[in-house]
Design a protein around this motif. Structure first.
Motif, PDB file in Angstrom:
ATOM      1  N   ARG A   1       0.775  -1.069   0.113  1.00  0.00           N
ATOM      2  CA  ARG A   1       0.128  -0.083  -0.029  1.00  0.00           C
ATOM      3  C   ARG A   1       0.885   1.077   0.019  1.00  0.00           C
ATOM      4  NH1 ARG A   1      -2.939   3.192   1.464  1.00  0.00           N
ATOM      5  NH2 ARG A   1      -2.397   3.894   3.447  1.00  0.00           N
ATOM      6  N   GLU A   2       2.154   1.349   0.806  1.00  0.00           N
ATOM      7  CA  GLU A   2       2.716   2.391   0.648  1.00  0.00           C
ATOM      8  C   GLU A   2       4.113   2.124   0.942  1.00  0.00           C
ATOM      9  OE1 GLU A   2       1.954   6.062   2.877  1.00  0.00           O
ATOM     10  OE2 GLU A   2       3.055   5.064   4.426  1.00  0.00           O
ATOM     11  N   GLN A   3       5.003   2.602   0.122  1.00  0.00           N
ATOM     12  CA  GLN A   3       6.643   2.626   0.118  1.00  0.00           C
ATOM     13  C   GLN A   3       7.177   3.773   0.595  1.00  0.00           C
ATOM     14  OE1 GLN A   3       6.616   0.147  -3.787  1.00  0.00           O
ATOM     15  NE2 GLN A   3       8.469  -0.635  -2.784  1.00  0.00           N
ATOM     16  N   VAL A   4       7.936   3.975   1.502  1.00  0.00           N
ATOM     17  CA  VAL A   4       8.425   5.137   1.931  1.00  0.00           C
ATOM     18  C   VAL A   4      10.038   5.087   1.830  1.00  0.00           C
ATOM     19  CG1 VAL A   4       8.736   6.666   3.952  1.00  0.00           C
ATOM     20  CG2 VAL A   4       6.981   5.236   3.737  1.00  0.00           C
ATOM     21  N   LEU A   5      10.555   6.181   0.817  1.00  0.00           N
ATOM     22  CA  LEU A   5      12.089   6.284   0.722  1.00  0.00           C
ATOM     23  C   LEU A   5      12.768   7.002   1.795  1.00  0.00           C
ATOM     24  CD1 LEU A   5      11.964   6.472  -3.151  1.00  0.00           C
ATOM     25  CD2 LEU A   5      12.147   4.414  -1.624  1.00  0.00           C
ATOM     26  N   PRO A   6      13.772   6.653   1.939  1.00  0.00           N
ATOM     27  CA  PRO A   6      14.454   7.824   3.164  1.00  0.00           C
ATOM     28  C   PRO A   6      15.303   8.941   2.326  1.00  0.00           C
ATOM     29  CG  PRO A   6      16.173   6.037   2.360  1.00  0.00           C
ATOM     30  CD  PRO A   6      14.545   5.669   1.748  1.00  0.00           C
ATOM     31  N   VAL A   7      15.270   9.890   3.381  1.00  0.00           N
ATOM     32  CA  VAL A   7      16.025  11.123   3.250  1.00  0.00           C
ATOM     33  C   VAL A   7      17.426  11.265   3.604  1.00  0.00           C
ATOM     34  CG1 VAL A   7      13.836  12.233   2.641  1.00  0.00           C
ATOM     35  CG2 VAL A   7      15.069  12.427   4.843  1.00  0.00           C
ATOM     36  N   ARG A   8      18.228  12.081   3.224  1.00  0.00           N
ATOM     37  CA  ARG A   8      19.643  12.303   3.869  1.00  0.00           C
ATOM     38  C   ARG A   8      20.096  13.821   3.672  1.00  0.00           C
ATOM     39  NH1 ARG A   8      24.563  10.289  -0.032  1.00  0.00           N
ATOM     40  NH2 ARG A   8      24.132  12.153  -1.377  1.00  0.00           N
ATOM     41  N   LEU A   9      20.593  14.321   4.834  1.00  0.00           N
ATOM     42  CA  LEU A   9      21.012  15.879   4.693  1.00  0.00           C
ATOM     43  C   LEU A   9      22.339  15.713   4.107  1.00  0.00           C
ATOM     44  CD1 LEU A   9      20.043  18.430   5.675  1.00  0.00           C
ATOM     45  CD2 LEU A   9      21.752  18.223   7.780  1.00  0.00           C
ATOM     46  N   LEU A  10      22.251  16.421   2.889  1.00  0.00           N
ATOM     47  CA  LEU A  10      23.493  17.019   2.313  1.00  0.00           C
ATOM     48  C   LEU A  10      24.024  18.269   2.472  1.00  0.00           C
ATOM     49  CD1 LEU A  10      25.413  16.096  -0.069  1.00  0.00           C
ATOM     50  CD2 LEU A  10      23.677  16.796  -1.791  1.00  0.00           C
ATOM     51  N   VAL A  11      25.068  18.327   3.390  1.00  0.00           N
ATOM     52  CA  VAL A  11      25.662  19.491   3.972  1.00  0.00           C
ATOM     53  C   VAL A  11      26.553  20.002   3.094  1.00  0.00           C
ATOM     54  CG1 VAL A  11      26.787  20.562   5.776  1.00  0.00           C
ATOM     55  CG2 VAL A  11      25.286  18.879   6.315  1.00  0.00           C
ATOM     56  N   ARG A  12      26.282  21.279   2.472  1.00  0.00           N
ATOM     57  CA  ARG A  12      27.266  22.010   1.634  1.00  0.00           C
ATOM     58  C   ARG A  12      27.573  23.306   2.420  1.00  0.00           C
ATOM     59  NH1 ARG A  12      25.136  19.545  -3.991  1.00  0.00           N
ATOM     60  NH2 ARG A  12      23.363  20.592  -3.497  1.00  0.00           N
ATOM     61  N   GLU A  13      27.589  24.295   1.653  1.00  0.00           N
ATOM     62  CA  GLU A  13      28.205  25.639   2.084  1.00  0.00           C
ATOM     63  C   GLU A  13      27.269  26.751   2.803  1.00  0.00           C
ATOM     64  OE1 GLU A  13      31.488  25.961  -1.269  1.00  0.00           O
ATOM     65  OE2 GLU A  13      30.042  27.411  -1.224  1.00  0.00           O
ATOM     66  N   SER A  14      26.153  26.534   2.290  1.00  0.00           N
ATOM     67  CA  SER A  14      24.927  27.427   2.631  1.00  0.00           C
ATOM     68  C   SER A  14      24.262  27.339   3.941  1.00  0.00           C
ATOM     69  CB  SER A  14      23.578  27.607   1.719  1.00  0.00           C
ATOM     70  OG  SER A  14      23.017  26.151   1.860  1.00  0.00           O
ATOM     71  N   CYS A  15      24.726  26.546   4.824  1.00  0.00           N
ATOM     72  CA  CYS A  15      24.172  26.363   6.223  1.00  0.00           C
ATOM     73  C   CYS A  15      25.296  26.791   6.957  1.00  0.00           C
ATOM     74  CB  CYS A  15      23.618  25.062   6.415  1.00  0.00           C
ATOM     75  SG  CYS A  15      24.821  23.677   6.313  1.00  0.00           S
ATOM     76  N   GLY A  16      26.517  26.594   6.740  1.00  0.00           N
ATOM     77  CA  GLY A  16      27.643  27.283   7.722  1.00  0.00           C
ATOM     78  C   GLY A  16      28.250  25.993   8.574  1.00  0.00           C
ATOM     79  N   GLY A  17      27.520  24.839   8.313  1.00  0.00           N
ATOM     80  CA  GLY A  17      27.810  23.469   8.872  1.00  0.00           C
ATOM     81  C   GLY A  17      29.094  23.023   8.302  1.00  0.00           C
ATOM     82  N   VAL A  18      29.336  21.950   8.886  1.00  0.00           N
ATOM     83  CA  VAL A  18      30.736  21.012   8.723  1.00  0.00           C
ATOM     84  C   VAL A  18      30.323  20.256   7.358  1.00  0.00           C
ATOM     85  CG1 VAL A  18      32.219  19.164   8.972  1.00  0.00           C
ATOM     86  CG2 VAL A  18      31.056  20.530  10.860  1.00  0.00           C
ATOM     87  N   ARG A  19      31.245  20.324   6.314  1.00  0.00           N
ATOM     88  CA  ARG A  19      30.773  20.025   4.914  1.00  0.00           C
ATOM     89  C   ARG A  19      30.936  18.227   4.927  1.00  0.00           C
ATOM     90  NH1 ARG A  19      31.492  22.217  -0.685  1.00  0.00           N
ATOM     91  NH2 ARG A  19      31.157  20.374  -1.996  1.00  0.00           N
ATOM     92  N   THR A  20      30.065  17.692   5.198  1.00  0.00           N
ATOM     93  CA  THR A  20      29.619  16.070   4.854  1.00  0.00           C
ATOM     94  C   THR A  20      28.602  15.876   4.211  1.00  0.00           C
ATOM     95  OG1 THR A  20      28.515  16.158   7.014  1.00  0.00           O
ATOM     96  CG2 THR A  20      31.018  15.891   7.110  1.00  0.00           C
TER      97      THR A  20
END
Lengths: 358, 358
Positions: free
Chosen positions: A332-351
């Motif tokens: 009835r339902e399939q749920v795909l995962p998400v992942r955070l892709l850290v680049r420059e615009s958030c000021g966080g570590v690049r991973t």
DNA sequence: ATTGTTATCTAACACGATTTAGAAGAAGGC
DNA sequence: GCCTTCTTCTAAATCGTGTTAGATAACAAT
């Protein structure tokens, strides 16, 4: 044989199976059996099979799609209904869907369903039997009701990316709530407290606002009160992102970070920030959604919530086909995962997330 | 009436015209005449017409697409074959084409034709009569040969944007040569002498390289020798534009300006320039092609060669339909104009061309 | 010689719509 | 009353394919 005048609206004459049969010196039945690869089991000799195949090739015979689907109750076509064709991620979805369909002997018929009138037309085409199954991105309520009727008539219908608006429709969706949560949580972990959100006005039509719900939940879990002045809605386009960001910047007390509905809107928002001289990420951290290629080609490169567009297309096609061929109990339902892709615009570590930054 | 078991592969039963006829108490002939709006001229009384229409509505009857097109030799579908669905400008073409088709009672079937295998499938579908006419963007030579066969069988085929590869196919094209010329000429007028060009590797497959020809002609007219080291070819994508620009920057003697095949590639090129610390337009002037919305949302805003995507879609559809309905002698070719849209990335005066800047 | 079996192929119907040719009844003119 | 004309509707053929039920011939077994 008398050569009749071409009937009615026909411009030219394509060869029919009767002509192939005549050229091969067999009956039409035999032609049909051979060309549908049922000649072996049903005892058509190898020699006859070769003669038929040769005749068909010589006439470059191609069975009439209309006649075949009238008889077979199968078009071998899957309709793919999209609302916007201007997003970069659609290309990946469509590419994967095409490949999956082709492999199973189906074709894809892409229809735009952007305007009401086109939706009505799509419904009448589909209920006229133009396709065997349907894949559709978030349908608005009235159109979802039409689709439900089709589903109740036995047509497999799969909703893509979003929650299914109705239990009668299957879903291959992305965990959008979690995406909104993870993006917002990342900004909180980086120390931000005044976190704005740019949403899509199109969500008003839908029952759920999945990304926004994740945003609100993350704020609540961190004990931050949601401030309605920090939420701006606009059309999900470059221009929409631009104007929503201008709206946010007009406030007395500016936010220090923003979670944006889509990468496309985020690119528009980035342009507004540059116009106003706001440095990213120092004065404003930005996180988008979708992981489109464009995000890697803007300055600063865009942090985003990524997911597999290809899997969506492939799984949606397979869901339709497995219903059509009655292979297994449909999910009835399939749920795909998400992942955070850290680049420059958030000021966080690049991973690439999965990692646990400081 | 005996209720038979559902035949063969059919999942459910849609109503047929016979059922509508039974409910309305008339013959199938009458139902057909009424529902196709031929009841008036052929003497079906207003009262009967109303009864039939009511019965059809009550059963929510929808004629079978397959049966109808088998009999009529018309599907009322126009196939739209696209190579990339990831370009922003496609959405505008498709939107306008949809509107034009709908207005005339046709539907659009968008097919991807990106891969060889999909092209073969598209050819077999089309020669199976899945659509009445075809609109296609620049087909490679082998596929163009297939399309020519269809055209010789009487199917209207319109090539979009580019030159037609064969006289048998109509064309609704853009004056790409002139676009290349105007863009390059603008850079020359701004004083540049070392002007590079980023082209599309996909052009290798085509006979003509329209934009590039305009570039070369402009150089020649200005008495500037074309330098092959200043021409870089790459895939027509963001990444392609990025890598082509890197290639150009690796040269000893850098160009001071570049004319890029498409806006999409130009956005990739701009990103490469920023990465290398090259200021735009001071150290490198950039002109793109296509006039996509994205060009107005990058920094600096992109100067480009613009044209009406909507006109292309609309005119292509109208060309197909007017051939189908035999209205007028079809135009072998229609050429749409281009205009230079001067923004920031070229360092020129900010206008919308047609004007004659200093 | 009859019967049964196997291998190979075909005649005829069905799918659901459109269209051609013509039927049935009413009305009107003589 | 007979012929014509008009209005309103219908029976049957048709489009190109797939499929069911059965034909035909060859051969073996009895």
């Amino acid at each position: 044989m008398v050569k009749r005048a071409l009937p009615h609206g026909r411009a030219s004459r394509r060869p029919t199976s009767a002509e192939v049969a005549a050229l091969a010196g067999v009956s039409r039945t035999t032609v049909s059996l051979v060309l549908n690869d049922r000649g072996g089991e049903l005892g058509i000799s190898a020699e006859t099979r070769a003669r038929v195949a040769d005749a068909a090739a010589r006439l470059s015979y191609q069975p009439s799609h209309a006649a075949r689907s009238l008889r077979r109750w199968r078009t071998n076509v899957i309709a793919l209904l999209l609302y916007t064709l201007d997003s970069f991620y659609n290309a990946e979805i469509i590419g994967a869907a095409h490949a999956a369909a082709l492999e199973r002997g189906y074709s894809l018929n892409i229809m735009s369903a952007k305007f009401d009138e086109v939706q009505r037309r799509a419904y009448s085409l589909l209920s006229g039997g133009v396709a065997d199954g349907v894949i559709v991105a978030a349908p608005p309520a009235d159109f979802a009701a039409d689709l439900k009727k089709l589903a109740e008539n036995g047509m497999p219908i799969v909703v893509m990316q979003h929650h299914s608006p109705d239990p009668a429709l299957q879903a291959v969706r992305v965990d959008l709530e979690r995406g909104g949560y993870v993006a917002t949580r990342h900004l909180i972990d980086l120390g931000h407290r005044r976190i704005a959100h740019i949403g899509s006005a199109s969500q008003r039509l839908l029952k759920r606002r999945e990304r926004s719900d994740g945003y609100l939940q993350a704020l609540q879990d961190a004990g931050i009160a949601a401030d309605p002045r920090l939420i701006a809605m606009a059309e999900p386009s470059l221009a929409g992102g631009f104007s929503a960001m201008q709206e946010l910047l007009a406030q007395d007390e500016r936010p220090s970070a923003v979670f944006v509905y889509s990468d496309q809107m985020a690119v528009g928002a980035l342009h507004a920030l540059r116009k106003h001289g706001v440095r990213v990420p120092e004065e404003m951290a930005v996180v988008g959604f979708d992981g489109i290629a464009l995000g890697g080609f803007v300055t600063p490169e865009l942090t985003t919530v990524d997911y597999s567009r290809a899997d969506i297309g492939r799984l949606a096609v397979e869901a339709v086909i497995s219903r059509l061929e009655g292979e297994a109990e449909p999910l009835r339902e399939q749920v795909l995962p998400v992942r955070l892709l850290v680049r420059e615009s958030c000021g966080g570590v690049r991973t690439v997330s999965d990692g646990e930054g400081a």
